[in-house]
Design a protein around this motif. Sequence first.
Motif, PDB file in Angstrom:
ATOM      1  N   VAL A 127       0.816  -1.223   0.000  1.00 27.74           N
ATOM      2  CA  VAL A 127       0.000   0.000   0.000  1.00 27.74           C
ATOM      3  C   VAL A 127       0.845   1.267   0.000  1.00 27.74           C
ATOM      4  O   VAL A 127       0.335   2.353  -0.298  1.00 27.74           O
ATOM      5  N   THR A 128       2.134   1.171   0.317  1.00 21.65           N
ATOM      6  CA  THR A 128       2.991   2.355   0.334  1.00 21.65           C
ATOM      7  C   THR A 128       3.588   2.658  -1.037  1.00 21.65           C
ATOM      8  O   THR A 128       4.173   3.717  -1.242  1.00 21.65           O
ATOM      9  N   SER A 129       3.462   1.727  -1.987  1.00 21.00           N
ATOM     10  CA  SER A 129       4.186   1.842  -3.250  1.00 21.00           C
ATOM     11  C   SER A 129       3.577   2.884  -4.184  1.00 21.00           C
ATOM     12  O   SER A 129       2.374   2.896  -4.440  1.00 21.00           O
ATOM     13  N   LYS A 130       4.441   3.753  -4.687  1.00 24.53           N
ATOM     14  CA  LYS A 130       4.079   4.709  -5.732  1.00 24.53           C
ATOM     15  C   LYS A 130       5.079   4.617  -6.885  1.00 24.53           C
ATOM     16  O   LYS A 130       5.224   5.541  -7.685  1.00 24.53           O
ATOM     17  N   GLY A 131       5.787   3.468  -6.949  1.00 25.54           N
ATOM     18  CA  GLY A 131       6.861   3.309  -7.911  1.00 25.54           C
ATOM     19  C   GLY A 131       6.381   3.054  -9.329  1.00 25.54           C
ATOM     20  O   GLY A 131       5.208   2.750  -9.578  1.00 25.54           O
ATOM     21  N   LYS A 132       7.319   3.182 -10.293  1.00 24.73           N
ATOM     22  CA  LYS A 132       7.026   3.002 -11.709  1.00 24.73           C
ATOM     23  C   LYS A 132       8.086   2.101 -12.355  1.00 24.73           C
ATOM     24  O   LYS A 132       9.275   2.179 -12.025  1.00 24.73           O
ATOM     25  N   LEU A 133       7.635   1.261 -13.286  1.00 27.89           N
ATOM     26  CA  LEU A 133       8.524   0.567 -14.205  1.00 27.89           C
ATOM     27  C   LEU A 133       8.358   1.245 -15.550  1.00 27.89           C
ATOM     28  O   LEU A 133       7.245   1.329 -16.081  1.00 27.89           O
ATOM     29  N   ILE A 134       9.463   1.757 -16.103  1.00 32.89           N
ATOM     30  CA  ILE A 134       9.424   2.537 -17.340  1.00 32.89           C
ATOM     31  C   ILE A 134      10.026   1.706 -18.465  1.00 32.89           C
ATOM     32  O   ILE A 134      11.176   1.255 -18.364  1.00 32.89           O
ATOM     33  N   LEU A 135       9.257   1.492 -19.532  1.00 29.28           N
ATOM     34  CA  LEU A 135       9.708   0.731 -20.696  1.00 29.28           C
ATOM     35  C   LEU A 135       9.771   1.675 -21.887  1.00 29.28           C
ATOM     36  O   LEU A 135       8.748   2.252 -22.276  1.00 29.28           O
ATOM     37  N   VAL A 136      10.958   1.845 -22.469  1.00 32.09           N
ATOM     38  CA  VAL A 136      11.149   2.780 -23.576  1.00 32.09           C
ATOM     39  C   VAL A 136      11.507   1.999 -24.836  1.00 32.09           C
ATOM     40  O   VAL A 136      12.521   1.291 -24.867  1.00 32.09           O
ATOM     41  N   ASN A 137      10.668   2.122 -25.852  1.00 29.27           N
ATOM     42  CA  ASN A 137      10.942   1.501 -27.150  1.00 29.27           C
ATOM     43  C   ASN A 137      11.486   2.583 -28.077  1.00 29.27           C
ATOM     44  O   ASN A 137      10.731   3.417 -28.584  1.00 29.27           O
ATOM     45  N   SER A 138      12.785   2.575 -28.309  1.00 28.84           N
ATOM     46  CA  SER A 138      13.408   3.593 -29.162  1.00 28.84           C
ATOM     47  C   SER A 138      13.420   3.182 -30.623  1.00 28.84           C
ATOM     48  O   SER A 138      13.905   3.927 -31.468  1.00 28.84           O
ATOM     49  N   GLY A 139      12.898   1.991 -30.944  1.00 26.96           N
ATOM     50  CA  GLY A 139      12.880   1.504 -32.318  1.00 26.96           C
ATOM     51  C   GLY A 139      11.699   2.020 -33.110  1.00 26.96           C
ATOM     52  O   GLY A 139      10.785   2.658 -32.573  1.00 26.96           O
ATOM     53  N   LEU A 140      11.716   1.697 -34.400  1.00 22.81           N
ATOM     54  CA  LEU A 140      10.671   2.172 -35.308  1.00 22.81           C
ATOM     55  C   LEU A 140       9.661   1.085 -35.629  1.00 22.81           C
ATOM     56  O   LEU A 140       8.918   1.179 -36.605  1.00 22.81           O
ATOM     57  N   SER A 141       9.621   0.044 -34.827  1.00 25.71           N
ATOM     58  CA  SER A 141       8.605  -0.992 -34.949  1.00 25.71           C
ATOM     59  C   SER A 141       8.136  -1.364 -33.547  1.00 25.71           C
ATOM     60  O   SER A 141       8.811  -1.067 -32.551  1.00 25.71           O
ATOM     61  N   ALA A 142       6.985  -2.014 -33.463  1.00 19.39           N
ATOM     62  CA  ALA A 142       6.445  -2.389 -32.154  1.00 19.39           C
ATOM     63  C   ALA A 142       7.388  -3.348 -31.434  1.00 19.39           C
ATOM     64  O   ALA A 142       8.112  -4.132 -32.061  1.00 19.39           O
ATOM     65  N   ALA A 143       7.387  -3.288 -30.107  1.00 22.02           N
ATOM     66  CA  ALA A 143       8.259  -4.127 -29.287  1.00 22.02           C
ATOM     67  C   ALA A 143       7.432  -4.988 -28.354  1.00 22.02           C
ATOM     68  O   ALA A 143       6.306  -4.625 -27.978  1.00 22.02           O
ATOM     69  N   ILE A 144       7.982  -6.130 -28.009  1.00 19.81           N
ATOM     70  CA  ILE A 144       7.339  -7.044 -27.063  1.00 19.81           C
ATOM     71  C   ILE A 144       8.307  -7.307 -25.914  1.00 19.81           C
ATOM     72  O   ILE A 144       9.469  -7.661 -26.142  1.00 19.81           O
ATOM     73  N   VAL A 145       7.828  -7.112 -24.687  1.00 17.76           N
ATOM     74  CA  VAL A 145       8.655  -7.296 -23.498  1.00 17.76           C
ATOM     75  C   VAL A 145       7.937  -8.236 -22.533  1.00 17.76           C
ATOM     76  O   VAL A 145       6.744  -8.058 -22.263  1.00 17.76           O
ATOM     77  N   ASP A 146       8.670  -9.223 -22.031  1.00 21.05           N
ATOM     78  CA  ASP A 146       8.159 -10.073 -20.960  1.00 21.05           C
ATOM     79  C   ASP A 146       8.627  -9.509 -19.620  1.00 21.05           C
ATOM     80  O   ASP A 146       9.803  -9.175 -19.459  1.00 21.05           O
ATOM     81  N   ILE A 147       7.701  -9.402 -18.671  1.00 23.24           N
ATOM     82  CA  ILE A 147       8.033  -8.932 -17.317  1.00 23.24           C
ATOM     83  C   ILE A 147       7.869 -10.105 -16.364  1.00 23.24           C
ATOM     84  O   ILE A 147       6.765 -10.613 -16.174  1.00 23.24           O
ATOM     85  N   GLU A 148       8.994 -10.533 -15.790  1.00 21.86           N
ATOM     86  CA  GLU A 148       8.977 -11.615 -14.812  1.00 21.86           C
ATOM     87  C   GLU A 148       9.147 -11.017 -13.417  1.00 21.86           C
ATOM     88  O   GLU A 148       9.966 -10.120 -13.223  1.00 21.86           O
ATOM     89  N   VAL A 149       8.379 -11.503 -12.457  1.00 23.18           N
ATOM     90  CA  VAL A 149       8.369 -10.925 -11.114  1.00 23.18           C
ATOM     91  C   VAL A 149       8.530 -12.034 -10.076  1.00 23.18           C
ATOM     92  O   VAL A 149       7.912 -13.093 -10.187  1.00 23.18           O
TER      93      VAL A 149
END
Length: 437
Positions: A127-149
């Motif tokens: 409940v204290t969390s206000k954090g962010k995970l930021i994913l930046v795609n600098s390419g010129l096509s769509a990107a796919i990212v897997d997030i493992e936790v």
Amino acid sequence: MKIRRPLALASGLALVLALSNAADVAVSNGKFSSNYPAVVCPSTPNGLTSAISLPSSKSQIRSTGTKSLSFIPAQTLRYMQKKAPIILESQGATPVVWQIRKGVWAGSTICSSLQTEQWFVGGAADVTSKGKLILVNSGLSAAIVDIEVWNEIGAQPTKAITIKANSYLEIGVDSLSPGSQSLVIKTITRAGRVTSYMIDERGRGLRALGGDIVNFAPKASKEVFIPAIPHTVRKVGSKSVELPHTLRILAPGEIDARITVSVYSTDGSFIPAGLEGKVIKSGSVATLDLNPNLPASKFGIKISSDEPIVASVFSQTISEGKSDFIWSTAAAELTQSNFSVAGLAPQLIFIGAKVKAELVLLFNNGKRKTVRINGEDIAAVKIPDGVRSISITGAGKGIYGAGLVATKSGYGYFPLTAGSVLTKSSVPMSNIRVLTP
């Protein structure tokens, strides 16, 4: 005799053809193009302020999320970033980012090129969390990212995220594993050009509890070096109270890890009680108390393990009278590299069995100064104001380093790890044979 002559001619012809083909291959593969990939700097979430130290006022930058793909000169050594991430042609220099919530907390990281795999050891999803995970795609096509936790219980379901071309996403950390108190997050780029960043910010109601940027590690390893951990001693009445540290660690494989933690300090190298041969259960995040019983100073640690691990240290700090917290993360072995630090004046901490390194400081007025560092176990150097960049021109084997920055808003940490390395690609060569049938 008649048979031998044709055989000799055939053998000779085959030899000539083989030699010509070998020569052709050698020539075709003999030319390469070398360059440094552009680096990506994180976005600035709402309410935060970001300043990026650049190697030159002529450094070429562009923002993500715009139609224009043209680079323009920054025209400053300290770029005040707006919301969107920027892409920077740094030509081998690693820009350092300073991000703050004014008067509340501060954090630091490096701008980095494309990363296929990134580990973030830090943060919470309670409940204290206000954090962010930021994913930046600098390419010129769509990107796919897997997030493992992973959390204190074990591995959580993997999430697959699609990011549009030339864009970015900010994902609330509390949405990745709601209720978790101890997180390790791994991002894996399946397609596209993605660089990830993580912010750990916490609050309870209207009360701010601090924040920091969690720097990434590129892989799990059997040896983890964390060079710079600030150790704060606070006066409470007539007593001195050491602010606590905790070691967060994960063995992501299927086998438990047995670890030993060594502390590097000005008092020498030693193993804290209870941290020799400690068993870490595989697949779940462990939190261990780290109380080195030292005077106010900085120290580093080495974690040796019989299985690959990832780790970081969480520390309560006081910077210029302001309470904050900091995540000290793993650093790669020191190599020749260059870091842009305009406006920061960090303190650099180095650890190793025998510390030996050489730095060249470039000042804003164009002057240069060579600094030679020598020490046993740990050594530190304070970078003065007015330094534009730090070049590591020489380093002994097995040396690791990181920078600490202290301001009125809080403490920041960044590893001395190059954000972009020189890459080679073969140059296609024209061949007349492609023009003839």
